[in-house]
Scaffold this active site. Structure first.
Site, PDB file in Angstrom:
ATOM      1  N   ASP A   1       0.867  -1.173   0.000  1.00  0.00           N
ATOM      2  CA  ASP A   1       0.000   0.000   0.000  1.00  0.00           C
ATOM      3  C   ASP A   1       0.906   1.226   0.000  1.00  0.00           C
ATOM      4  O   ASP A   1       1.433   1.626   1.043  1.00  0.00           O
ATOM      5  CB  ASP A   1      -0.896  -0.034   1.240  1.00  0.00           C
ATOM      6  CG  ASP A   1      -1.996   1.002   1.207  1.00  0.00           C
ATOM      7  OD1 ASP A   1      -1.906   1.915   0.371  1.00  0.00           O
ATOM      8  OD2 ASP A   1      -2.924   0.916   2.014  1.00  0.00           O
ATOM      9  N   ILE A   2       1.112   1.810  -1.176  1.00  0.00           N
ATOM     10  CA  ILE A   2       2.124   2.852  -1.359  1.00  0.00           C
ATOM     11  C   ILE A   2       1.429   4.214  -1.326  1.00  0.00           C
ATOM     12  O   ILE A   2       0.747   4.595  -2.286  1.00  0.00           O
ATOM     13  CB  ILE A   2       2.881   2.648  -2.686  1.00  0.00           C
ATOM     14  CG1 ILE A   2       3.427   1.216  -2.767  1.00  0.00           C
ATOM     15  CG2 ILE A   2       4.024   3.645  -2.813  1.00  0.00           C
ATOM     16  CD1 ILE A   2       4.037   0.875  -4.105  1.00  0.00           C
ATOM     17  N   GLU A   3       1.609   4.948  -0.245  1.00  0.00           N
ATOM     18  CA  GLU A   3       0.907   6.212  -0.070  1.00  0.00           C
ATOM     19  C   GLU A   3       1.849   7.282   0.472  1.00  0.00           C
ATOM     20  O   GLU A   3       2.954   7.004   0.936  1.00  0.00           O
ATOM     21  CB  GLU A   3      -0.270   6.035   0.895  1.00  0.00           C
ATOM     22  CG  GLU A   3      -1.329   5.031   0.449  1.00  0.00           C
ATOM     23  CD  GLU A   3      -2.554   5.085   1.333  1.00  0.00           C
ATOM     24  OE1 GLU A   3      -3.140   6.181   1.484  1.00  0.00           O
ATOM     25  OE2 GLU A   3      -2.932   4.030   1.882  1.00  0.00           O
ATOM     26  N   ASN A   4       1.368   8.514   0.437  1.00  0.00           N
ATOM     27  CA  ASN A   4       1.987   9.678   1.072  1.00  0.00           C
ATOM     28  C   ASN A   4       3.344  10.002   0.425  1.00  0.00           C
ATOM     29  O   ASN A   4       3.820   9.336  -0.482  1.00  0.00           O
ATOM     30  CB  ASN A   4       2.131   9.467   2.583  1.00  0.00           C
ATOM     31  CG  ASN A   4       1.841  10.726   3.371  1.00  0.00           C
ATOM     32  OD1 ASN A   4       2.178  11.824   2.943  1.00  0.00           O
ATOM     33  ND2 ASN A   4       1.204  10.585   4.515  1.00  0.00           N
TER      34      ASN A   4
END
Length: 567
Positions: A386-389
């Site tokens: 989950d690749i975020e921010n």
């Protein structure tokens, strides 16, 4: 972060190079016999990468790939995806003659690209927009029979390119290794989808040592690996392929071919029983009054959960939520319960906040090691990143680190499915989403599913229309990047929504989620998920909270709808 080589480093490199040439000249002047003269012949293998593979070049961190643009000559070149922790060095070892003069040369493009001899001379250039030629003359030692040559970029300077690399001089002879490894045995297919085939084989033997294996589809080399398994991606649905494998050693000797294995890829869409299809809503044990997982399975028919979140507990060590133990705690008890009920889980690494492994592990290999710990702990069939921010999604070096680590663990774990999950606009991926897809292609990461999160984009009230438009935008990007047709692109696409009220008060009702589920089935996408089962309870007017949806609904209604996703 290092953004360019320190000025002192560059100065030392230049001084060292001048010193090497100077000492070489003195040695020549005082020698009783002149070293052997190099003949005008290139003794490197695959010097222009025209084979379409890296072999026999070996690249650190699995950061090298063969590209069709930009090239200096021919139709292919080397691309090295430099990160903040890895210069993406690509090297080849060749046999040479002792006490003989050689000239290493090559064409390079990028910021601070180096060409050199391991343990000897090197040179560099900075030419981001055009190819420039580098040359390194050197003389082998009195008893030297092999030499390792390399090209690499510099930390955080972006991808470099190299092409038409040459080592002019006579090939090795005399006492050099001329014995080829034995042929690999027992080649077999361990799994397939509509676009990939997984293979494994028995190790070869060699008088010195096997350094790698080359995988062939028909007469074309398609992959080079160091271990005894590989997954060949980018294949067409319902197509017969025949694979063989050859072993090679450090001297470039190549074995005979293994036994041949013929595999027909799946049909794609709903008829492909080998394709990866997953209905897996998120379950989070860190907050939100977590429900009994087995009870929800019994009430809804759901079989998979996406378990959130795997974070860094310090020192690149994985832990649930960064503080619950990897094994032996409530998370393992829940997983055991789910599996006892006939289901399974895919862990989600990352999230919007927290200390993330992708951002905190020092290198792609370290991150791959952390992922492997979790894979081994639970004998996983799939993992989700989950690749975020800004620390992961909007950090290009970390993007490359994550994709390279996923490539590594997929190669090391035949049959493992890899998923990347990221945000989107109402019309498709953002700049960083597009770059993630492009990097996956450049690195040959062989990602199974690219999953978008179509919420919190301030997209207004039409959550069905915005979700479909976002998914179609991703599909178009997958087609243009990988050259896939519609069916193949859809089969690599996932949707992860948010039930009820989103953080921006967007409202996905059960009726809308049913529409999204039905669209997903009719287009045969790979994955349907939502955030989160903890919130799959009614609380009309309750707002955005952790243990209910904020709207009127039946208990576990979104999970029941999701369970109807079959792909």
């Amino acid at each position: 972060m290092r953004t360019r080589p320190p000025s002192g480093f560059l100065a030392r490199s230049r001084r060292a190079f001048v010193a090497v040439l100077g000492s070489a000249a003195l040695a020549l002047a005082g020698a009783l016999a002149v070293p052997g003269t190099a003949h005008a012949a290139n003794v490197l293998s695959n010097p222009g990468f025209e084979s379409g593979s890296l072999s026999p070049w070996s690249c650190s961190g699995n950061l090298g790939s063969v590209v069709s643009s930009p090239v200096h000559g021919g139709s292919r070149a080397l691309a090295g995806a430099v990160t903040s922790a890895d210069t993406a060095q690509c090297a080849q070892t060749v046999t040479v003659r002792p006490d003989t003069a050689y000239t290493l040369s090559g064409w390079v493009r990028g910021s601070y690209v180096y060409l050199g001899v391991d343990g000897g001379a090197s040179t560099w250039a900075s030419s981001p927009s055009a190819y420039t030629q580098l040359k390194v003359p050197f003389t082998t030692g009195a008893s030297q029979t092999s030499v390792k040559l390399y090209v690499h970029g510099w930390y955080a300077q972006g991808t470099y390119y190299a092409d038409d690399i040459s080592l002019d001089g006579p090939g090795g002879g005399g006492g050099s290794d001329t014995q080829a490894p034995s042929a690999p045995a027992n080649l077999t297919s361990t799994g397939k989808t509509s676009s990939s085939v997984s293979l494994s084989w028995s190790a070869s033997s060699d008088n010195v040592g096997v350094t790698g294996y080359d995988v062939y589809s028909g007469g074309n080399q398609v992959l080079s690996v160091s271990g005894t398994s590989a997954t060949v991606g980018g294949l067409s649905p319902s197509t017969a392929y025949t694979f063989t494998v050859k072993a090679r050693d450090a001297a470039g000797n190549t074995s005979g071919a293994s036994n041949a294995v013929s595999v027909t890829t799946g049909a794609g869409g709903g008829g492909d029983t080998g394709a990866f299809k997953q209905a897996a809503p998120y379950l989070y044990l860190g907050w939100g009054d977590p429900p009994n997982a087995a009870s929800v399975m019994s009430a809804t028919g759901v079989k998979w959960y996406t378990m959130a979140f795997m974070l860094d507990s310090g020192g690149c060590n994985p832990a649930w939520d960064g503080n619950r133990p990897l094994t032996g705690g409530v998370d393992q008890s829940t997983i055991n319960q789910i599996r006892s009920a006939g289901g399974d889980i895919v862990p989600s690494f990352g999230s919007w906040q927290g200390s993330k492994l992708g951002a905190n592990c020092s290198s792609a290999s370290a991150l791959a090691g952390a992922l492997q710990k979790v894979i081994d702990a639970y004998s996983l069939k799939a993992i989700d990143m989950d690749i975020e921010n800004t620390d992961e999604f909007e950090n290009e070096a970390v993007q490359a680190r994550i994709l390279t680590a996923l490539k590594t663990v997929k190669a090391d774990n035949p049959g493992l499915r890899t998923i990347v999950t990221f945000g989107t606009t109402t019309t498709g991926p953002t700049y960083y989403g597009n770059r993630l897809v492009e990097q996956a292609k450049s690195l040959n990461a062989n990602i199974d599913v690219f999953t978008i999160m179509p919420f919190d984009f301030g997209g207004g009230s039409d959550m069905y229309g915005n979700t479909v438009n976002a998914a179609e935008g991703l599909k178009a990007k997958l087609k243009s990047t990988f050259g896939w047709d519609d069916a193949t692109a859809y089969s690599h696409l996932g949707i992860s929504g948010m039930n009820g009220l989103s953080d921006q008060q967007e409202n996905t009702t059960p009726a809308i989620w049913t529409q999204i589920r039905d669209w997903s089935n009719s287009h045969h996408i790979a994955r349907l998920a939502y955030w989160a089962v903890n919130r799959d309870r009614p609380c009309a007017g309750g707002g955005v909270v952790s243990n209910c949806s904020g709207i009127s609904q039946s208990e576990w209604q979104f999970t029941s709808i999701t369970a109807g996703f079959k792909g």
